[in-house]
Design an enzyme around this catalytic site. Structure first.
Site, short mmCIF file in Angstrom:
data_model
loop_
_atom_site.label_atom_id
_atom_site.label_comp_id
_atom_site.label_asym_id
_atom_site.label_seq_id
_atom_site.Cartn_x
_atom_site.Cartn_y
_atom_site.Cartn_z
N HIS A 56 -0.01 -10.45 -4.55
CA HIS A 56 -0.94 -9.46 -4.97
C HIS A 56 -2.10 -10.13 -4.95
O HIS A 56 -2.21 -11.19 -5.59
CB HIS A 56 -0.67 -8.48 -5.84
CG HIS A 56 0.50 -7.69 -5.85
ND1 HIS A 56 0.98 -6.60 -6.57
CD2 HIS A 56 1.55 -7.81 -4.73
CE1 HIS A 56 1.99 -5.92 -6.15
NE2 HIS A 56 2.49 -6.62 -5.10
N GLU A 58 -4.55 -9.85 -7.21
CA GLU A 58 -4.63 -10.19 -8.68
C GLU A 58 -3.92 -11.53 -8.81
O GLU A 58 -4.48 -12.23 -9.45
CB GLU A 58 -4.31 -9.17 -9.68
CG GLU A 58 -5.01 -7.79 -9.37
CD GLU A 58 -3.89 -6.76 -8.32
OE1 GLU A 58 -3.66 -7.27 -7.35
OE2 GLU A 58 -3.69 -5.69 -8.88
N CYS A 86 -0.81 -3.05 -10.72
CA CYS A 86 0.52 -2.67 -10.84
C CYS A 86 1.15 -3.06 -12.24
O CYS A 86 0.42 -3.96 -12.68
CB CYS A 86 1.48 -2.96 -9.65
SG CYS A 86 1.66 -4.94 -9.61
N CYS A 89 1.08 -7.06 -11.96
CA CYS A 89 -0.16 -7.81 -12.16
C CYS A 89 -0.84 -7.61 -13.59
O CYS A 89 -1.49 -8.42 -13.89
CB CYS A 89 -1.23 -7.33 -11.13
SG CYS A 89 -0.63 -7.67 -9.46
#
Length: 152
Positions: A56, A58, A86, A89
């Site tokens: 992801h 992040e 999410c 993260c």
């Protein structure tokens, strides 16, 4: 990397667009040194291109900045991301001791900050950044909507 003239959220939106062009869910992230304004890292999702469910945006900026700075805690860093992080993260943001989190679109289905697991509200959360949601929300949401409509 020196700070750029664009706002951090505009840089994150640029990253999200770049990811969409590669077939990635358009989420972009930028990590800024809160004390100097310097750009520490920027990324977009790479889940598809790296065949990695943890890639992801992040996670990628946290990894890049930690490696660059030689530190597991990014205490003075501010994270700008186009979508509410999410739970995975959000937990990484807590572990990295990010100072402030700014995000664009809210994610009622998969978010882990204001929705779902609400990681920063858990008693087991050791660090809670300041959180500011809805930054450039309409642009962030429009990118996601356009992306998913094109795949139906």
């Amino acid at each position: 990397m020196a700070a750029t003239r664009s706002s951090p959220m505009n840089l994150a939106l640029h990253e999200a667009r770049a990811g969409a062009e590669l077939g990635e869910v358009p989420v972009g992230a930028v990590l800024i040194d809160g004390a100097t304004g310097d750009l520490l890292a920027r990324a977009h999702n790479r889940v598809e291109t790296q065949h990695d469910p943890t890639a992801h945006a992040e996670m990628l900026v946290l990894r890049a900045a930690a490696e660059r700075l030689g530190a597991k805690r990014l205490i003075q860093a501010d994270l700008y991301v186009t979508l509410e992080p999410c739970a995975m993260c959000a937990a990484a943001i807590s572990l990295a001791h990010i100072r402030r989190l700014y995000f664009g679109a809210y994610d009622p289905k998969g978010g882990g900050v204001d929705h779902g697991a609400r990681i920063f509200e858990q008693t087991t959360c050791h660090h809670r950044p300041e959180v500011f949601g809805g930054i450039e929300e309409s642009q962030s949401a429009a990118l996601l909507k356009t992306f998913f409509l094109s795949r139906r």
